[in-house]
Design an enzyme around this catalytic site. Structure first.
Site, short mmCIF file in Angstrom:
data_model
loop_
_atom_site.label_atom_id
_atom_site.label_comp_id
_atom_site.label_asym_id
_atom_site.label_seq_id
_atom_site.Cartn_x
_atom_site.Cartn_y
_atom_site.Cartn_z
N ARG A 21 0.86 -1.19 0.00
CA ARG A 21 0.00 0.00 0.00
C ARG A 21 0.89 1.24 0.00
O ARG A 21 1.98 1.24 0.56
CB ARG A 21 -0.89 0.01 1.24
N TYR A 55 -1.31 -3.62 -7.06
CA TYR A 55 -1.08 -4.32 -5.79
C TYR A 55 -2.41 -4.38 -5.00
O TYR A 55 -3.10 -3.36 -4.86
CB TYR A 55 0.00 -3.62 -4.95
N LYS A 81 -9.57 -2.27 1.73
CA LYS A 81 -9.21 -1.11 2.56
C LYS A 81 -10.00 0.13 2.15
O LYS A 81 -10.43 0.92 2.99
CB LYS A 81 -7.72 -0.83 2.43
N HIS A 128 -10.44 -2.15 11.70
CA HIS A 128 -9.36 -3.00 11.19
C HIS A 128 -9.14 -4.12 12.21
O HIS A 128 -8.15 -4.12 12.95
CB HIS A 128 -8.10 -2.14 11.02
N SER A 168 -1.23 -3.62 10.32
CA SER A 168 -0.96 -4.58 9.24
C SER A 168 0.28 -5.41 9.54
O SER A 168 1.29 -4.87 10.03
CB SER A 168 -0.73 -3.81 7.94
N CYS A 172 0.88 -7.65 11.76
CA CYS A 172 1.23 -7.84 13.18
C CYS A 172 0.53 -9.06 13.76
O CYS A 172 0.37 -9.17 14.99
CB CYS A 172 0.87 -6.61 13.99
N ASP A 207 -9.38 -9.54 9.24
CA ASP A 207 -8.85 -8.21 8.91
C ASP A 207 -9.83 -7.06 9.17
O ASP A 207 -9.40 -5.99 9.54
CB ASP A 207 -8.41 -8.19 7.44
N ARG A 216 1.86 -12.23 -0.70
CA ARG A 216 0.53 -12.50 -0.15
C ARG A 216 -0.08 -13.77 -0.71
O ARG A 216 0.27 -14.22 -1.80
CB ARG A 216 -0.41 -11.33 -0.51
C1 OXD Z 1 -3.06 -4.58 5.32
C2 OXD Z 1 -3.74 -5.76 4.74
O1 OXD Z 1 -2.14 -4.04 4.68
O2 OXD Z 1 -4.62 -6.31 5.41
O3 OXD Z 1 -3.45 -4.19 6.42
O4 OXD Z 1 -3.45 -6.14 3.60
MN MN Z 2 -5.14 -5.23 7.20
#
Ligand code: OXD
Ligand code: MN
Length: 602
Positions: A71, A199, A208, A228, A250, A252, A279, A378
Site C-alpha cells: 500500500r 497491488y 481497505k 481493522h 498490518s 502484526c 482483517d 501474499r
Molecule cells: C493490510 C492488509 O495491509 O490487510 O493491512 O493487507
Molecule cells: Mn489489514
C-alpha cells in the site's frame, strides 16, 4: 447486454467507459465458468502462472511490478470538500482537482483492453449489514482476487434493485507508473478511484478503500463502526461461545490470532477457537444492548512470509486450493510456491518474486535483497478453505462481542496484556496505540509510529472525530465489550521475543475472557488492570526464548511489570501525539484519561 435496470449503475459504467475507452466491456456474473475462462486468458498472457494442479489445485501465482508491492500511504487521498474534514493525518486533495487529475491519467487508458464490471457485496448479499459495490477494472488479476475476497455476482445487482445506491470503484492499471499512482477516496460521493497500481491493497477496492476508509465515514454518519479487526470465537468446554474482535496494525499477526490452535491441554479440555474474520469488522449496536460484528469479506489476503505449519497451520491449509499467490517464489522443480519461513527446505531451483532465478546459496535471511519472496508477498485464499472457519461466518446478524483487544509491536514498555478501566479508558488505550512499522506499506520498516486502533492508514475522516465516534458508540450500548491491550512482541536485551505467541496466545485470551465474566482478579495499576502472573496459565509451556534459555514464571512476571518511568514518558509521547499530530477535536473524555495517566505515573 445489460444486467441491470439500475440507472445509477449504468451511468457509472458508461461514464467509466467513455473516459477509459476500453474495446470491450465484460460484466462479471460470478459464475465459475466465466472465472475459469478468465484464469485461462491470464495464464495465456502471462499475468498468472498455473501451479502444480495436483498439489495445489486451482492455485496460481502472480508477480507485480517491483515498484508496486505494498500500500502507498503517501499516495492515498481522502478528498472531502473541506480539508479539515479529512483531518491532519490523512493526505487530502480537493475533490474537483482529484477528479480532474484522475480523468487526465485514466483517459483512453483502456484502449485495446477490456473493462470488467464487478458487482460485489461486502457482507452476506442482501443482509441488513451488507453494502454493495461496483468496481470497474482493466485487470483480470483484480477480478479473480475480488471473486475470492468478496461476494461477487449478478445477485448483487438484484439486491440493488432499480435504484439502490452503491459504492463506485474505478480502477485502471495504466502503466503502473509509481509517479502517477493515486488511490483517491471521495467519501461524500461514495466513490473510489485507483490508478497506476496493481497491488492488492491499492486495487481490491472492496477491502481497505471501501470496507475501511469509506465505510468508517458511513459508519460515523449512520451510527456503526468499520474497524481493522479480526473476529474470533472461543468455545469453552461447557459448550458456551464468546467472541472477541482485535485490532493490530498490518502484518502484526491478526491472521495468526484469528486462526489460532490452542495448546494441547486446552484442546483436551474441549476449548476451540474459530475464525470469523482476519482483517475487517463491521460493528453495530444490537437490540440486546451488545455490540455485534460481521466480517464483510469472503477471503483472506494474508502475508505469506512466516506462515508455516507451526505459526498458522489453518492459514497454510487455506492456501492449498483455489488460491492466488502474489510475489512469492516459484519452485520450478515441482511448480509449487515457497517463501521465507515456510519450511527449512530451500528450493534448489526457484524463481524469485522479481522473476529472476534465485540462488539458495546466497540466501541470508537478514538481508531482504537475497529473499526469494517479497516480505509483503501474499496469498488470496477463500475463507471457506479455512479448517477453523466459524459456523457463524455467513451469519446475517454477526456475532456478539464480549471483548475488544488492541495491540501493536512494542519491544518494551507495554505489558503482555492489560484491561482498560472502562469503555472511555479503552478508547484512550486504542487512541494511544503505537507499533513498529512493517512491510505492508511502503517506507521504513521497524520504526515506532502511532497507529490509533490500527486505523491510521484507514480512517476516512478526521482522527479526532473518529475518537469521538468511539466515545459516542460506548454511550449507545448498555453492555459494551470490555477493552484490552496486548503485546506479543516484548523483547529481551538480545532482541529475542520473550513471549512464545501464536497458539500460546490462547493463554492470554483465556484471562481476557475470564475478566469479561469477572471470574479472575487483577492488579489495579497506573495504566489499567494487569494480571497477576499466577492467573496466566503457563502449564505445559515449552518455549526457549533463546537456545538454552527456557521461558519461566520470572519472564512472565517481567512482561507483566509496569515501569512507571517508561509510562510517564509514554504519557508525554501520547500528549505530543494528540497536540501535534491529531491537533484538534480530541474528546474531553480522552484528555481526562491522559491527565489521569500523567498523575498515576508521577
Ligand atoms: C493490510 C492488509 O495491509 O490487510 O493491512 O493487507
Ligand atoms: Mn489489514
Amino acid at each position: 447486454m445489460s444486467y441491470t435496470e439500475n440507472k445509477k449503475v449504468l451511468d457509472f459504467v458508461n461514464q467509466s467507459a467513455e473516459l477509459a475507452q476500453p474495446d470491450n466491456i465484460v460484466w462479471i456474473d460470478g459464475s465459475e465458468a466465466q472465472l475459469a475462462e478468465l484464469r485461462q486468458e491470464a495464464v495465456k498472457s502471462g499475468e498468472l502462472i498455473k501451479l502444480n494442479q495436483e498439489l495445489l489445485p486451482d492455485c496460481y501465482l502472480h508477480r507485480t511490478k517491483v515498484n508496486d508491492v505494498a500500500r502507498v500511504e503517501d499516495r492515498t487521498f481522502i478528498c472531502t470538500k473541506n480539508k479539515e474534514d479529512a483531518g491532519p493525518i490523512n493526505y487530502w486533495m480537493d475533490p474537483k482537482q482529484a477528479y480532474e487529475l484522475a480523468s487526465e491519467i485514466a483517459r483512453g487508458t483502456m484502449k485495446g483492453r477490456t473493462m470488467y464490471v464487478i458487482p460485489y457485496s461486502m457482507g452476506v448479499v442482501g443482509s441488513d449489514f451488507a453494502k454493495i459495490g461496483i468496481e470497474v477494472t482493466d485487470s483480470i488479476y483484480v477480478v479473480l482476487n475480488m471473486a475470492i475476497m468478496t461476494r461477487v455476482g449478478l445477485n448483487c445487482l438484484e439486491a440493488l434493485g432499480k435504484d439502490g445506491d452503491f459504492i463506485k470503484g474505478f480502477h485502471a492499471k495504466c502503466d503502473v507508473d509509481a509517479e502517477k499512482r493515486y488511490i483517491m477516496h471521495f467519501p461524500e460521493d461514495n466513490t473510489i478511484i485507483s490508478v497506476n497500481s496493481a497491488y492488492g491493497g491499492n486495487v481490491l477496492l472492496g477491502k481497505k478503500c471501501f470496507a475501511l476508509r469509506i465505510a468508517s465515514y458511513l459508519g460515523r454518519n449512520e451510527g456503526w463502526m468499520a474497524e481493522h479487526m479480526l473476529i474470533l470465537g472461543v468455545t469453552f468446554p461447557n459448550g458456551e461461545k464468546k467472541y472477541v474482535a482485535a485490532a493490530f496494525p498490518s502484518a502484526c499477526g491478526k491472521t495468526n490470532l484469528a486462526m489460532l490452535i490452542p495448546p494441547k491441554h486446552y484442546l483436551e479440555k474441549g476449548y476451540k477457537v474459530e475464525c470469523v474474520g482476519d482483517d475487517i469488522a463491521w460493528i453495530r449496536v444490537g437490540e440486546d444492548g451488545r455490540l455485534w460484528a460481521v466480517n464483510p469479506e469472503n477471503g483472506f489476503f494474508g502475508v505469506a512470509p512466516g506462515t508455516n505449519e507451526h505459526s498458522n497451520p489453518n492459514a497454510l491449509a487455506s492456501t492449498q486450493k483455489g488460491t492466488i499467490f502474489t510475489n512469492v517464489a516459484l519452485n520450478t522443480d515441482d511448480m509449487t510456491v515457497w517463501w521465507e519461513g515456510l519450511n527449512k527446505n530451500l528450493p534448489e531451483h526457484a524463481i524469485d518474486w522479481t522473476g529472476k532465478p534465485w540462488n539458495p546459496v546466497k540466501f541470508d535471511k537478514k538481508d531482504k535483497s537475497t529473499c526469494a519472496a517479497h516480505p509483503n508477498s501474499r496469498f488470496t485464499a477463500p475463507a471457506q478453505n479455512c479448517p477453523c472457519i466459524s459456523p457463524e461466518f455467513n451469519s446475517k446478524q454477526g456475532v456478539p462481542l464480549s471483548a475488544i483487544v488492541f495491540g501493536g509491536r512494542r519491544a518494551s514498555t507495554t505489558p503482555l496484556v492489560y484491561q482498560s478501566k472502562d469503555w472511555n479508558h479503552g478508547v484512550f488505550v486504542g487512541s494511544a496505540m503505537s507499533s513498529e512499522t512493517t512491510a505492508a506499506a511502503t517506507g521504513a520498516v521497524g520504526v515506532l509510529r502511532h497507529d490509533p486502533m490500527a486505523m491510521k492508514p484507514f480512517t476516512g475522516y478526521h482522527m479526532g472525530d473518529y475518537f469521538q465516534h468511539w466515545i459516542n458508540m460506548g454511550k449507545k450500548v448498555a453492555n459494551p465489550p470490555k477493552i484490552f491491550n496486548v503485546n506479543w512482541f516484548r523483547q529481551d536485551e538480545d532482541g529475542n521475543f520473550i513471549w512464545p505467541g501464536f497458539g500460546d496466545n490462547m493463554r492470554v485470551l483465556e484471562w481476557i475472557l475470564k475478566r469479561c465474566d469477572e471470574k479472575v482478579d487483577a492488579q489495579d495499576t497506573a495504566i489499567g488492570f494487569v494480571p497477576y502472573a499466577k492467573d496466566i496459565d503457563i502449564s505445559e509451556l515449552d518455549y526457549e526464548i533463546a537456545p538454552g534459555k527456557k521461558f519461566g514464571v520470572e519472564d512472565l512476571e517481567h512482561i507483566l511489570e509496569i515501569d512507571k518511568d517508561k509510562w510517564a514518558a509514554e504519557a508525554v509521547e501520547i500528549e505530543n501525539y494528540y497536540t501535534n499530530t491529531v491537533k484538534s477535536r480530541i474528546p474531553a473524555e480522552l484528555i481526562d484519561c491522559l491527565e489521569a495517566l500523567k498523575k498515576n505515573t508521577k
